[in-house]
Design an enzyme around this catalytic site. Sequence first.
Site, PDB file in Angstrom:
ATOM      1  N   GLU A   1      -2.700   2.828 -11.006  1.00 19.39           N
ATOM      2  CA  GLU A   1      -3.388   3.063  -9.734  1.00 19.39           C
ATOM      3  C   GLU A   1      -3.717   4.539  -9.600  1.00 19.39           C
ATOM      4  OE1 GLU A   1      -1.178   1.449  -6.431  1.00 19.39           O
ATOM      5  OE2 GLU A   1      -0.917  -0.482  -7.411  1.00 19.39           O
TER       6      GLU A   1
ATOM      7  N   SER B   1      -2.601  -3.236   1.556  1.00 13.08           N
ATOM      8  CA  SER B   1      -2.338  -4.447   2.339  1.00 13.08           C
ATOM      9  C   SER B   1      -1.414  -4.181   3.518  1.00 13.08           C
ATOM     10  CB  SER B   1      -1.762  -5.550   1.451  1.00 13.08           C
ATOM     11  OG  SER B   1      -0.428  -5.269   1.084  1.00 13.08           O
TER      12      SER B   1
ATOM     13  N   ASP C   1      -4.106  -6.316  -4.969  1.00 11.58           N
ATOM     14  CA  ASP C   1      -4.008  -5.099  -4.160  1.00 11.58           C
ATOM     15  C   ASP C   1      -3.224  -4.023  -4.897  1.00 11.58           C
ATOM     16  OD1 ASP C   1      -4.546  -3.805  -1.581  1.00 11.58           O
ATOM     17  OD2 ASP C   1      -2.366  -3.871  -1.290  1.00 11.58           O
TER      18      ASP C   1
ATOM     19  N   VAL D   1       0.342  -8.734  -3.976  1.00  9.03           N
ATOM     20  CA  VAL D   1       0.559  -7.630  -3.043  1.00  9.03           C
ATOM     21  C   VAL D   1       1.923  -6.980  -3.315  1.00  9.03           C
ATOM     22  CG1 VAL D   1      -0.967  -8.425  -1.198  1.00  9.03           C
ATOM     23  CG2 VAL D   1       1.387  -9.279  -1.306  1.00  9.03           C
TER      24      VAL D   1
ATOM     25  N   ARG E   1       3.720  -5.540  -6.929  1.00 10.35           N
ATOM     26  CA  ARG E   1       3.521  -4.396  -7.811  1.00 10.35           C
ATOM     27  C   ARG E   1       2.625  -4.848  -8.963  1.00 10.35           C
ATOM     28  NH1 ARG E   1       4.644  -1.314  -4.440  1.00 10.35           N
ATOM     29  NH2 ARG E   1       6.426   0.111  -4.314  1.00 10.35           N
TER      30      ARG E   1
ATOM     31  N   HIS F   1      -4.519  -0.962  -2.904  1.00  8.91           N
ATOM     32  CA  HIS F   1      -3.118  -0.853  -2.476  1.00  8.91           C
ATOM     33  C   HIS F   1      -3.037  -0.470  -1.001  1.00  8.91           C
ATOM     34  CE1 HIS F   1       1.213  -0.140  -4.047  1.00  8.91           C
ATOM     35  NE2 HIS F   1       1.222  -0.565  -2.791  1.00  8.91           N
TER      36      HIS F   1
END
Lengths: 299, 299
Positions: free
Chosen positions: A221, A242, A216, A190, A192, A240
């Site tokens: 991304e 969380s 996550d 959670v 990077r 992404h």
Amino acid sequence: MPGTDILFVWDFLSTAVADAWPAADRLRWVHVASAGVDRLLFPELRDSDVVLTNSRGVFEESIAEYVLGLVIAFAKDLVGTVDAQRERRWHHRETERVVGRTALVVGSGPIGRAIARMLRAVGLRVAGVGRAARDGDPDFGTVYPFGSLTDRLPHADFVIAVAPLTEQTEGMFNATTLATMKPSARLINVGRGAHVVTDDLVRALEGGVIAGAALDVFEEEPLPASSPLWSMPNVLVSPHMSGDFVGWLPALAELFVDNFHRWRSGRPLRNVVDKKLGYVPTGAAAWTGATEEGATHAG
Amino acid sequence: MPGTDILFVWDFLSTAVADAWPAADRLRWVHVASAGVDRLLFPELRDSDVVLTNSRGVFEESIAEYVLGLVIAFAKDLVGTVDAQRERRWHHRETERVVGRTALVVGSGPIGRAIARMLRAVGLRVAGVGRAARDGDPDFGTVYPFGSLTDRLPHADFVIAVAPLTEQTEGMFNATTLATMKPSARLINVGRGAHVVTDDLVRALEGGVIAGAALDVFEEEPLPASSPLWSMPNVLVSPHMSGDFVGWLPALAELFVDNFHRWRSGRPLRNVVDKKLGYVPTGAAAWTGATEEGATHAG
């Protein structure tokens, strides 16, 4: 940028500030709507006098809840239950206990601390890895230095990556370190995406080096549709999110507004990033919910 | 049955004991490998002198972990994340917080207590509903009487059914009671399927009367493939496994063996069910892990 004193950066994964930097002719303060500041630590900003602040204090508990949910989801094979349900298949299994399992939280800042506290509250055995090693921490128990990561990984059932992205932590989960983990262990990222060498992780999961991963965050991304991670049976992919609870955007705005009032009235800012370390040092004045109280109240 | 003194019942959902009862010519003790004893409380056994014991002490923590996982899964829309992943779809959403939400645990026995303790540990606000109303309970806070269920339901974000199945609790979640719940509330049933009137629940979910349900138990098990529950978007179906951790079968056998040694040596049995109440009363000697210590150590 020309003429701008203060910049509020919503998109913390954008490189726009670096790209536009040559036009920043009077910039004095950059605030980012995230905990991580890695995209803003390009050399020109890092070496300048421009102050950088982040959104420490907004995401901690929400991410901790999310991580606990992932830990239990692994233990109870919740994904397998969803998949069986989609096939209308009654498939009884024995599942793992959570109480008494061991978690290693890699990153001992406020988010790591919230995670450690919550995992400990339900009965996991917790240790931390971070910059400032110490014993007897109320949440982490022991925090081990980053240099001993590979010594600690073999003990953990759940490894949670939540460190700031720095030269020290980039790629810290790679073929070498993953090989030291238990074959039954799960990696939860959670932090990077660049904490993990994705190709190494895919190989480790395919080869049974570790048992699973919940990711996550990703090196790229949104995660490209072509990524093998989407379809791996022992991988949980989330977008992404969380920390992004209902109300996160107003909370982020509120934090900036509070800091802006401080700026206007000449009081010290909260959440000032140490640009050499790459995060807000423990003990620095931190945001703890909007307030006009004195800046000496450190969080 | 003929000539049998002691019966160890593995299949706690079977009606075999009732069916074979006429052949029980010297039965003195029935032990069941479950917490619930509803299938064994048929009139002939209930009114006989045969002692009934259950497996209290084995499932508590495992079910509590499971329920906490379901609570967080709802809050963080984990099922939606799995479904999006299966479509390789990056679908960011805001999710709910867990800390500060309200849970009502319906059933104040040892399993309900373990659930209350765990939910409270992570920051939910908890209350209970049970036979013995009380204030100031360390785990439940307040336990309200069963008669006030509909008064308490409107306050709860998560309602957890974990009571013994008795005349009082059978069908307690029906059109009338479901209508008192918040439209945003979720029902979690880890007790017995018959706590819920399934058709009423399906209608309530379809009509938005409540927001979701996680069901580990059903009026008919295995849940028939034709059940609408399998494909409802706001329902999580699991196959009666919330308590069945790796090691549950040895733990159940160990409990019986411990009680068998007690029987042989004339010491009091643990986990003796009050056949009128339908469960082991609080304060009765309970199994707390295999031990040859005295039976006066109540759990």
